[in-house]
Design a protein around this motif. Structure first.
Motif, mmCIF file in Angstrom:
data_model
loop_
_atom_site.group_PDB
_atom_site.id
_atom_site.type_symbol
_atom_site.label_atom_id
_atom_site.label_comp_id
_atom_site.label_asym_id
_atom_site.label_seq_id
_atom_site.Cartn_x
_atom_site.Cartn_y
_atom_site.Cartn_z
ATOM 1 N N HIS A 134 0.842 -1.195 0.000
ATOM 2 C CA HIS A 134 0.000 0.000 0.000
ATOM 3 C C HIS A 134 0.882 1.252 0.000
ATOM 4 N N LEU A 135 1.957 1.222 0.787
ATOM 5 C CA LEU A 135 2.859 2.372 0.851
ATOM 6 C C LEU A 135 3.553 2.590 -0.489
ATOM 7 N N VAL A 136 3.999 1.502 -1.113
ATOM 8 C CA VAL A 136 4.658 1.600 -2.415
ATOM 9 C C VAL A 136 3.679 2.134 -3.463
ATOM 10 N N ALA A 137 2.467 1.587 -3.472
ATOM 11 C CA ALA A 137 1.464 2.030 -4.451
ATOM 12 C C ALA A 137 1.150 3.511 -4.270
ATOM 13 N N ASP A 138 1.011 3.944 -3.032
ATOM 14 C CA ASP A 138 0.709 5.363 -2.781
ATOM 15 C C ASP A 138 1.845 6.263 -3.265
ATOM 16 N N ARG A 139 3.090 5.855 -2.984
ATOM 17 C CA ARG A 139 4.232 6.684 -3.377
ATOM 18 C C ARG A 139 4.355 6.746 -4.902
ATOM 19 N N LEU A 140 4.212 5.601 -5.551
ATOM 20 C CA LEU A 140 4.326 5.572 -7.014
ATOM 21 C C LEU A 140 3.171 6.321 -7.672
ATOM 22 N N ARG A 141 1.970 6.203 -7.098
ATOM 23 C CA ARG A 141 0.826 6.926 -7.665
ATOM 24 C C ARG A 141 1.071 8.429 -7.619
ATOM 25 N N ALA A 142 1.623 8.905 -6.516
ATOM 26 C CA ALA A 142 1.911 10.331 -6.399
ATOM 27 C C ALA A 142 2.963 10.760 -7.416
ATOM 28 N N LEU A 143 4.019 9.949 -7.573
ATOM 29 C CA LEU A 143 5.083 10.283 -8.519
ATOM 30 C C LEU A 143 4.566 10.295 -9.956
ATOM 31 N N LEU A 144 3.814 9.261 -10.319
ATOM 32 C CA LEU A 144 3.338 9.156 -11.694
ATOM 33 C C LEU A 144 2.244 10.174 -11.993
ATOM 34 N N ALA A 145 1.394 10.433 -11.017
ATOM 35 C CA ALA A 145 0.330 11.420 -11.240
ATOM 36 C C ALA A 145 0.931 12.789 -11.501
ATOM 37 N N ASP A 146 1.942 13.134 -10.741
ATOM 38 C CA ASP A 146 2.600 14.427 -10.941
ATOM 39 C C ASP A 146 3.263 14.477 -12.317
ATOM 40 N N ARG A 147 3.887 13.395 -12.706
ATOM 41 C CA ARG A 147 4.599 13.357 -13.991
ATOM 42 C C ARG A 147 3.636 13.399 -15.174
ATOM 43 N N LEU A 148 2.484 12.724 -15.041
ATOM 44 C CA LEU A 148 1.573 12.562 -16.170
ATOM 45 C C LEU A 148 0.378 13.509 -16.123
ATOM 46 N N GLY A 149 0.325 14.372 -15.090
ATOM 47 C CA GLY A 149 -0.781 15.314 -14.988
ATOM 48 C C GLY A 149 -2.096 14.655 -14.628
ATOM 49 N N LEU A 150 -2.048 13.634 -13.768
ATOM 50 C CA LEU A 150 -3.256 12.921 -13.355
ATOM 51 C C LEU A 150 -3.665 13.355 -11.952
ATOM 52 N N ASP A 151 -4.875 13.026 -11.582
ATOM 53 C CA ASP A 151 -5.385 13.336 -10.251
ATOM 54 C C ASP A 151 -4.992 12.200 -9.310
#
Length: 203
Positions: A134-151
């Motif tokens: 869960h921690l890994v998924a949350d961290r990666l989601r934040a990184l990728l969302a910022d990079r790809l302009g996602l919510d």
């Protein structure tokens, strides 16, 4: 991200360096003898610090291993971010997911203590609300969302990243069971599976 299990957070640089030495020693000893043989006294001797310095930060060896897992996740996120920012790091989400997998593989193959601890405890957690994936998924989601302009707060994206991380975790464990360096065929299939699954959400 939860606070690592420290009794005391270092403020001065000297104290922070001592904490790093303790965690480095913990990682080395995990590689050499495993979690069962790990002890606070052995870590203190390897880090060349008084045993009291270890207990100033940690109540026991489990707390040390948990702190190492937190540090591993911080290092992993920093490595992924650095790859994204490097020349040639531009690209779509498929390239970004390859980076995510490749940096995990690099740490699995070479980071001290990572083969055993990774991002969570080497022994079953007792009713821990914050599971490593869960921690890994949350961290990666934040990184990728910022990079790809996602919510990053989108529920569909949250579920997709958690499923992707859980799936990749299971498959990459298989890859390292089949080959100490990570079976390349299983790694390639893991990347293909992630692309196919995440395309429903990210395309």
């Amino acid at each position: 991200m939860p606070t690592p299990p420290l009794r005391r957070t270092p403020i001065q640089r000297r104290s922070a360096e001592r904490l790093d030495r303790i965690l480095d020693a913990c990682a080395e000893l995990l590689d050499e003898s495993g979690y069962d043989e790990l002890s606070t006294r052995a870590v203190a001797a390897r880090a060349e610090v008084p045993i009291g310095s270890v207990y100033r930060f940690f109540s026991n060896k489990r707390a040390m291993a948990e702190a190492l897992a937190h540090r591993n996740l911080d290092v992993y996120a920093a490595r992924v971010t650095e790859r994204f920012a490097a020349p040639g790091g531009e690209g779509d989400w498929r390239h970004a997911m390859d980076v995510v997998i490749d940096e995990y593989l690099a740490m699995k193959r070479g980071a001290p203590g990572f083969a055993l601890v990774e991002f969570g405890m080497p022994v079953p957690a007792t009713a821990a609300p914050d599971q490593p994936n869960h921690l890994v998924a949350d961290r990666l989601r934040a990184l990728l969302a910022d990079r790809l302009g996602l919510d990053a707060d989108d529920d569909r994206l949250r579920v997709a990243f958690l499923v992707a991380v859980e799936s990749a975790d299971a498959l990459l464990r298989l890859a390292f069971r089949l080959d100490p360096a990570g079976d390349p065929t299983i790694v390639a299939e893991t990347k293909a599976l992630l692309r196919a699954y995440l395309a429903r959400t990210l395309d």
